[in-house]
Design an enzyme around this catalytic site. Structure first.
Site, PDB file in Angstrom:
ATOM      1  N   ARG A  69      22.980 -86.787 -30.184  1.00 20.16           N
ATOM      2  CA  ARG A  69      24.140 -85.896 -29.785  1.00 20.16           C
ATOM      3  C   ARG A  69      25.434 -86.689 -30.333  1.00 20.16           C
ATOM      4  NH1 ARG A  69      24.199 -87.319 -24.099  1.00 20.16           N
ATOM      5  NH2 ARG A  69      23.094 -89.134 -24.757  1.00 20.16           N
ATOM      6  N   LYS A 115      11.380 -97.837 -15.044  1.00 19.29           N
ATOM      7  CA  LYS A 115      12.299 -96.730 -14.543  1.00 19.29           C
ATOM      8  C   LYS A 115      11.788 -96.130 -13.329  1.00 19.29           C
ATOM      9  CE  LYS A 115      14.167 -95.494 -19.155  1.00 19.29           C
ATOM     10  NZ  LYS A 115      14.837 -94.599 -19.923  1.00 19.29           N
ATOM     11  N   HIS A 151      17.579 -80.401 -24.593  1.00 19.38           N
ATOM     12  CA  HIS A 151      15.920 -80.844 -24.860  1.00 19.38           C
ATOM     13  C   HIS A 151      15.511 -79.704 -25.288  1.00 19.38           C
ATOM     14  CE1 HIS A 151      16.490 -84.160 -21.690  1.00 19.38           C
ATOM     15  NE2 HIS A 151      16.449 -84.881 -23.232  1.00 19.38           N
ATOM     16  N   SER A 194      20.651 -86.252 -19.221  1.00 20.14           N
ATOM     17  CA  SER A 194      20.007 -86.269 -17.888  1.00 20.14           C
ATOM     18  C   SER A 194      20.559 -87.058 -17.062  1.00 20.14           C
ATOM     19  CB  SER A 194      18.534 -87.056 -18.426  1.00 20.14           C
ATOM     20  OG  SER A 194      17.633 -85.936 -18.953  1.00 20.14           O
TER      21      SER A 194
END
Length: 170
Positions: A95, A46, A22, A133
């Site tokens: 990614r 979440k 990030h 993460s």
């Protein structure tokens, strides 16, 4: 003579926790755009490890030396947040091939909702392409002897101690 139009971009995510990947995307974006707004999305569905305010504080500390980066929290659609900020670009980090599929689908949906916004994809630097993460939380939570030195390979320094403390509390 017309005034130069400022190019404002947003880079939105949950950043729970923020990773070196990030950080890399933000720093690279700051070289491309006049202003980069890191948008910390608050999703009521979440259950993040860190509060939105804690994540904002991490980001502000990490990017304090970068004058054209600011950090904001938001709820709702990212395109609405982009409009509120006056951004014309949404930056997305990619990614893997599976990221590309997901991000492409999201970009098409965003373009349907807000065709005036452009999505710019930045490929993750090779050194960070494996970091997520979720992976960080797994390492910190399940690694019985996870050390600060090990986490330094994945997350910015300001995140290390709070991350270790948080997972040990749980």
């Amino acid at each position: 003579m017309s005034a130069k139009r400022q190019r404002t971009a947003i880079y939105a995510g949950t950043f729970d926790p923020v990773t070196l990947g990030h950080e890399d995307i933000v720093l690279r974006s700051a070289k491309l755009f006049d202003e980069v707004i890191v948008g910390i999305g608050i999703n009521p569905d979440k259950h993040p490890l860190f509060s939105a305010e804690e994540r904002k504080q991490f980001m502000e500390e990490i990017f304090a030396h970068v004058p054209n980066v600011r950090v904001e929290c938001f709820t709702g659609l990212t395109v609405d947040f982009a409009h509120e900020c006056g951004a014309s670009v949404m930056v997305r980090g990619v990614r893997t091939v599976s990221d590309t599929e997901l991000e492409f689908t999201m970009a098409l949906a965003n373009h349907t909702i807000a065709p005036e916004l452009e999505t710019v994809f930045l490929m993750a630097a090779e050194a960070y392409s494996h970091i997520s993460s979720t992976l960080i939380k797994q390492i910190a939570t399940m690694g019985q002897n996870t050390s600060s030195e090990q986490l330094r390979k994945f997350v910015p320094v300001p995140v290390i101690q709070p991350l270790l403390e948080r997972v040990r509390q749980q």
